[in-house]
Design an enzyme around this catalytic site. Structure first.
Site, PDB file in Angstrom:
ATOM      1  N   TYR A 142      -1.631 -12.280   2.721  1.00 43.76           N
ATOM      2  CA  TYR A 142      -3.210 -12.873   3.137  1.00 43.76           C
ATOM      3  C   TYR A 142      -3.528 -13.973   2.619  1.00 43.76           C
ATOM      4  O   TYR A 142      -4.279 -14.541   2.180  1.00 43.76           O
ATOM      5  CB  TYR A 142      -3.626 -11.772   2.628  1.00 43.76           C
ATOM      6  CG  TYR A 142      -3.540 -10.884   3.507  1.00 43.76           C
ATOM      7  CD1 TYR A 142      -3.658 -10.158   4.841  1.00 43.76           C
ATOM      8  CD2 TYR A 142      -2.750  -9.063   2.672  1.00 43.76           C
ATOM      9  CE1 TYR A 142      -3.443  -9.246   5.335  1.00 43.76           C
ATOM     10  CE2 TYR A 142      -2.578  -8.243   3.257  1.00 43.76           C
ATOM     11  CZ  TYR A 142      -2.616  -8.162   5.019  1.00 43.76           C
ATOM     12  OH  TYR A 142      -2.783  -6.649   5.564  1.00 43.76           O
ATOM     13  N   LYS A 189      11.307  -4.340   2.461  1.00 44.74           N
ATOM     14  CA  LYS A 189      11.959  -4.770   3.038  1.00 44.74           C
ATOM     15  C   LYS A 189      12.638  -5.214   3.194  1.00 44.74           C
ATOM     16  O   LYS A 189      12.865  -7.149   3.099  1.00 44.74           O
ATOM     17  CB  LYS A 189      10.938  -5.382   4.710  1.00 44.74           C
ATOM     18  CG  LYS A 189      11.223  -5.951   5.697  1.00 44.74           C
ATOM     19  CD  LYS A 189      11.787  -3.902   7.145  1.00 44.74           C
ATOM     20  CE  LYS A 189      12.387  -4.594   7.999  1.00 44.74           C
ATOM     21  NZ  LYS A 189      12.881  -3.513   8.606  1.00 44.74           N
ATOM     22  N   ASP A 221       9.532   0.524   6.932  1.00 47.52           N
ATOM     23  CA  ASP A 221       9.846   0.890   8.649  1.00 47.52           C
ATOM     24  C   ASP A 221      10.114   2.774   8.676  1.00 47.52           C
ATOM     25  O   ASP A 221       9.417   3.402   8.526  1.00 47.52           O
ATOM     26  CB  ASP A 221      10.860   0.577   9.749  1.00 47.52           C
ATOM     27  CG  ASP A 221      12.314  -0.188   9.108  1.00 47.52           C
ATOM     28  OD1 ASP A 221      12.372   0.244   7.665  1.00 47.52           O
ATOM     29  OD2 ASP A 221      12.519  -0.539   9.765  1.00 47.52           O
ATOM     30  N   ASP A 245      -1.310  -2.148   3.229  1.00 54.20           N
ATOM     31  CA  ASP A 245      -2.448  -1.917   4.132  1.00 54.20           C
ATOM     32  C   ASP A 245      -2.627  -1.334   5.244  1.00 54.20           C
ATOM     33  O   ASP A 245      -3.851  -0.239   5.528  1.00 54.20           O
ATOM     34  CB  ASP A 245      -2.744  -4.247   4.140  1.00 54.20           C
ATOM     35  CG  ASP A 245      -4.546  -3.658   5.094  1.00 54.20           C
ATOM     36  OD1 ASP A 245      -4.967  -3.063   5.595  1.00 54.20           O
ATOM     37  OD2 ASP A 245      -4.875  -4.932   5.177  1.00 54.20           O
ATOM     38  N   ASP A 249      -3.862   2.835   5.578  1.00 53.70           N
ATOM     39  CA  ASP A 249      -4.159   3.428   6.686  1.00 53.70           C
ATOM     40  C   ASP A 249      -3.694   4.404   7.677  1.00 53.70           C
ATOM     41  O   ASP A 249      -4.519   5.628   7.644  1.00 53.70           O
ATOM     42  CB  ASP A 249      -4.787   2.474   7.446  1.00 53.70           C
ATOM     43  CG  ASP A 249      -6.072   2.158   7.041  1.00 53.70           C
ATOM     44  OD1 ASP A 249      -6.773   2.297   6.333  1.00 53.70           O
ATOM     45  OD2 ASP A 249      -6.768   0.911   8.517  1.00 53.70           O
TER      46      ASP A 249
END
Ligand code: NAD
Length: 365
Positions: A142, A189, A221, A245, A249
């Site tokens: 971001y 990751k 994952d 993020d 959610d």
């Protein structure tokens, strides 16, 4: 205690829900004999309309001299439907996080027993789940260099992390783990991303300073899958901005509705507290938004920024009592909810305040 609290209602239902959050804070001040001075400032679409800037200088000045911030949400369909617009409401939010050094986003995921049915996950898998996310908030894709080349046909966003950014949030997560079940799951990751390999290396180093805390590493994952398969296997989760993020959610579904979850963004100075949901244009102006996430954000504010543990717990208990008494907003109602118990935004706020009014506050000599 005397404190200044800045209210940033923002856009859409942000305004509707922060009205109720502010009322709850005012009630707590009255009950516990505190003085909370409130001031309001502009951010987001409303700020662009009024000043051309999603985070006007006056707002930033106010935020830099306040003791805590209660935020609603930003966003407007005008921008969602036109990605070419250069000045955008969410720029106000990103700039605010960066300017105030709000590098850690805390998201407690805890389900009220009364709402077990509201989740899409089976109650037996869900019951007892209690997760605290630490999402890094001011680094990653971001904030890395972004752009287009090849006449606009190639786009890039640089995923970048610096050692100090990982260290400071890792310390916050490990410290929190000491007060909970002493386990941190770090999500990255590292099998494919260099920035994740640095993340893992730094987290392993910080972990050495907390020998009582067990550290576990998971790839994002696999973590995304386990979160739904066995949410009780997580306690404190530490992760970067992009993975956080998405995972937070996903985890919000554990709680059934976006309208129930609060979050805190903290750094080394002022703290910002907000519901996890957005400005929800589909229900704006209908008076049906669930204000409980904003009200629970005020509980986090009192706990984290002002260390007012009893006041914070009083709010959580009041919300719990309201749910136990069968009251719901439409997003958390089901077939068993009595029609007369389905409340609008303001009535739900009234109900929480009524519960608070019944609290006996011991008088301190
Ligand atoms: P959203 O969270 O606003 O809404 C998602 C769904 O959940 C909608 O159906 C909405 O009606 C429902 N919902 C959300 N909060 C609710 C509440 N309190 N009570 C009852 N129902 C609720 O997400 P979205 O629709 O993807 O985004 C809408 C706008 O919000 C966009 O402009 C987006 O950019 C913005 N947004 C802002 C923030 C923020 O300011 N922190 C976060 C997410 C999205």
């Amino acid at each position: 205690m005397k404190r200044k609290i800045t209210i940033l209602p923002g856009d859409g239902i942000g305004k509707e829900v922060t009205t109720e959050g502010k009322r709850v804070l005012a009630k707590i001040a009255e009950l516990f004999d505190h003085t909370f001075e409130f001031e309001e400032a502009l951010i987001g679409h409303d700020a662009i309309e009024a000043t051309g800037n999603p985070l006007p200088d006056e707002t930033l000045i106010a935020l830099k001299s306040t003791n805590a911030i209660l935020f609603g949400a930003v966003g407007h369909p005008k921008y969602d439907n036109d990605p070419t617009l250069k000045v955008r409401p969410e720029q106000g939010l990103l700039k605010m996080r960066k300017e105030l050094g709000l590098y850690a986003n805390l998201r407690p995921i805890k389900l009220f027993d009364e709402l077990l049915h509201a989740s899409s996950i089976k109650p037996e898998i869900l019951k007892g789940a209690d997760i605290l996310f630490f999402r890094e908030l001011t680094g990653d894709v971001y904030f890395g260099e972004k752009g287009r080349k090849d006449e606009g046909n190639t786009a890039y966003d640089l995923m970048i992390y610096h050692r100090y950014e990982i260290e400071r949030i890792a310390h916050k997560a490990f410290k929190a783990a000491l007060t909970r079940s002493k386990k941190v799951t770090s999500v990255d990751k590292a099998n494919v991303l260099e920035s994740s390999r640095l993340w893992r290396e730094v987290v392993q180093q910080v972990a050495k300073e907390y020998p009582d805390v067990t550290i576990e590493h998971q790839f994002v994952d696999s973590a995304a899958m386990k979160l739904i398969q066995n949410p009780r296997s997580f306690d404190v989760v530490l992760t970067g901005n992009l993975f956080g993020d998405i995972l937070t959610d996903e985890a919000s579904q554990i709680a059934g509705s976006m309208g129930m979850l609060a979050s805190a963004s903290i750094g080394d100075t002022v703290g910002l507290y907000e519901p996890i949901h957005g400005s929800a244009h589909d229900i704006t102006g209908k008076g049906i938004a669930n204000p409980l996430a904003s009200i629970l954000s005020t509980a986090l504010l009192l706990d984290i920024s002002f260390n007012l543990k009893e006041e914070s717990q009083t709010i959580i208990d009041a919300v719990s009592a309201v749910l136990k008494n069968g009251y719901r907003t439409v997003d958390i109602a089901d077939a068993s909810t009595k029609k007369e118990n389905i409340l609008n935004t303001q009535a739900m706020g009234d109900c929480v305040i009524k519960e608070l009014s019944m609290v006996n506050v011991p008088i301190n000599e």
